[in-house]
Design an enzyme around this catalytic site. Structure first.
Site, PDB file in Angstrom:
ATOM      1  CD  GLN A 179      -3.106  -0.785   0.109  1.00  0.00           C
ATOM      2  OE1 GLN A 179      -3.164   0.273  -0.517  1.00  0.00           O
ATOM      3  NE2 GLN A 179      -3.971  -1.767  -0.101  1.00  0.00           N
ATOM      4  CB  ALA A 200       0.737  -5.977 -10.422  1.00  0.00           C
ATOM      5  CG  HIS A 201      -4.502  -5.908  -7.409  1.00  0.00           C
ATOM      6  ND1 HIS A 201      -5.611  -5.478  -6.740  1.00  0.00           N
ATOM      7  CD2 HIS A 201      -3.908  -6.814  -6.604  1.00  0.00           C
ATOM      8  CE1 HIS A 201      -5.698  -6.116  -5.572  1.00  0.00           C
ATOM      9  NE2 HIS A 201      -4.657  -6.929  -5.470  1.00  0.00           N
ATOM     10  CB  CYS A 325      -9.170  -9.689   2.349  1.00  0.00           C
ATOM     11  SG  CYS A 325      -7.915  -9.185   1.215  1.00  0.00           S
TER      12      CYS A 325
HETATM   13  N1  PLP Z   1      -0.841  -6.504   1.752  1.00  0.00           N
HETATM   14  C1  PLP Z   1      -1.591  -5.397   1.830  1.00  0.00           C
HETATM   15  C2  PLP Z   1      -1.178  -4.311   2.759  1.00  0.00           C
HETATM   16  C3  PLP Z   1      -2.739  -5.275   1.053  1.00  0.00           C
HETATM   17  O1  PLP Z   1      -3.491  -4.175   1.152  1.00  0.00           O
HETATM   18  C4  PLP Z   1      -3.092  -6.342   0.195  1.00  0.00           C
HETATM   19  C5  PLP Z   1      -4.334  -6.275  -0.594  1.00  0.00           C
HETATM   20  O2  PLP Z   1      -5.347  -5.778  -0.143  1.00  0.00           O
HETATM   21  C6  PLP Z   1      -2.259  -7.467   0.145  1.00  0.00           C
HETATM   22  C7  PLP Z   1      -1.151  -7.514   0.940  1.00  0.00           C
HETATM   23  C8  PLP Z   1      -2.571  -8.625  -0.733  1.00  0.00           C
HETATM   24  O3  PLP Z   1      -2.246  -8.363  -2.070  1.00  0.00           O
HETATM   25  P1  PLP Z   1      -2.929  -9.255  -3.216  1.00  0.00           P
HETATM   26  O4  PLP Z   1      -4.332  -8.747  -3.361  1.00  0.00           O
HETATM   27  O5  PLP Z   1      -2.088  -8.987  -4.429  1.00  0.00           O
HETATM   28  O6  PLP Z   1      -2.862 -10.658  -2.770  1.00  0.00           O
END
Ligand code: PLP
Length: 383
Positions: A179, A200-201, A325
């Site tokens: 982030q 990446a996203h 999530c």
């Molecule tokens: N770490 C943080 C701080 C995030 O905000 C996120 C996604 O929300 C992730 C890890 C996970 O990344 P990914 O969606 O590429 O698995």
């Protein structure tokens, strides 16, 4: 009007990333491990992307390991370091209660398998005090993992100080920079970390591509076993198109970092000031002094955040109550709870995260609608 204020959940694809991906999915379809020219062209795309991602964080290309997500990068860092250091008798892991689930649940899983686990306290500002780390470090600490910027409240941690404390006791230091990358300068040497995760996203690249930066000389046990991809550190044929898109997004992100962060900071402040002045009973969650420029997390007294989220969605504004999530679970945010906020306040909080495409007109449109929506929801509760 359709307005997207949820860029910490994911971001729209940059046109440059889309271009790079369609080339990789079309003419450059080869397997990057193949020796022939098709393979070599695909490998060339990986090499370019590796250099672009490395440049975004001040690293060497050879130190970048591509993964299938930020979550996988976090898993590789935590599990890989824990397993690599176990034979040396280091079976203690340290992290913080407000980490993303990718780190939190990985550390908890290792805890169930016998690793000693310490969760650092987080104060109401959402910033980790280096003294708290100092007091829990032990001779058997293998890894300390503290995120650079928090996904829900945006606070930025004193990573360099924390890393120095970990190193003084011979432990490795990992930071999840998913982030912070693309929002504030991220330089692996200045942060003095050993491992750093990216996704990446979150920087206008595609979903399904991530990276772990592994400092030269740091040894991890791979979590994915198989072929010799990624210099034996992550088996599996690389997602060439996703990685090419990641590389293109990283290049754009690096080029626009300074201007974007100033622009988004002004926009976020306009939104935040506007909400606080127009809607009674609102408070910003977390420190505002050390924060990424695109994020604000605001609690609305007496308003169920899920209800406000839905009301805003019906008006065309996409916001969130916490991390993507865990949304839909109705559980209060573990980040806000770790900061000591009451269950009520945690359930009254909305995250606004800005990015590409947002402008003043959109912020003003939100400020126009919000007071009446909040009032309506409060009136329902009073009835
Ligand atoms: N770490 C943080 C701080 C995030 O905000 C996120 C996604 O929300 C992730 C890890 C996970 O990344 P990914 O969606 O590429 O698995």
């Amino acid at each position: 009007m359709a307005v997207y204020f949820d860029h910490n959940a994911t971001t729209p694809l940059a046109p440059e990333a889309l271009d790079a991906m369609s080339r990789a999915l079309g003419e450059d379809f080869g397997n990057p491990s193949s020796v022939h020219q098709y393979g070599q062209r695909a490998k060339g795309l990986l090499d370019d992307a590796r250099s672009a991602v490395a440049s975004l964080i001040g690293a060497e290309a050879a130190e970048i390991v591509f993964t299938g997500s930020g979550t996988e990068a976090d898993n590789l860092a935590v599990r890989g370091a824990a397993e690599a250091l176990e034979p040396a008798g280091r079976r203690h892991l340290v992290t913080a209660g407000f980490e993303h689930e990718a780190v939190l649940n990985t550390v908890k899983a290792l805890g169930k398998r016998g690793w000693r686990v310490t969760f650092l306290p987080v104060d109401s500002t959402g910033i980790i005090d280096p003294m708290a780390l100092e007091s829990v470090m032990a001779d058997d600490t293998a890894l300390v993992s503290v995120m650079h910027a928090n996904n829900e409240i945006g606070t930025v941690q004193p990573i360099q100080s924390l890393a120095r404390i970990a190193h003084a006791r011979g432990a490795l230091f990992h930071t999840d920079a998913v982030q912070s990358a693309g929002k504030i300068p991220v330089d692996v040497r200045a942060l003095e970390v050993d491992l750093l995760s990216l996704s990446a996203h979150k920087i206008n690249g595609p979903k399904g591509a991530g990276a772990l930066w592994i400092k030269r000389g740091v040894r991890l046990v791979p979590t994915m076993t198989g072929g010799k991809h990624e210099r034996n550190r992550r088996a599996g044929t690389e997602n060439v198109a996703g990685i090419a898109g990641f590389g293109a997004a990283a290049t754009v992100s690096r080029r626009k970092l300074a201007s974007d962060s100033t622009r988004l900071g002004q926009l976020r402040d306009r939104l935040e000031r506007g909400v606080l002045s127009r809607v009674q009973g609102t408070q910003v969650n977390g420190a505002t002094t050390s924060r990424v420029p695109n994020t604000t997390n605001i609690s609305f007294e007496g308003v169920e955040a899920e209800a406000l989220l839905i009301a805003l969605d019906l008006e065309g504004f996409a916001v969130s109550t916490g991390s993507a999530c865990s949304s839909g679970t109705l559980e209060p945010s573990h980040v806000l709870r770790a900061m000591g906020l009451s269950q009520h306040r945690a359930q009254n909080s909305i995250r606004f995260s800005l990015g590409l495409g947002n402008d003043e007109r959109q912020v003003d449109a939100l400020l126009e609608k919000l007071p009446a929506l909040v009032e309506k929801l409060r009136a329902l509760v009073r009835r």
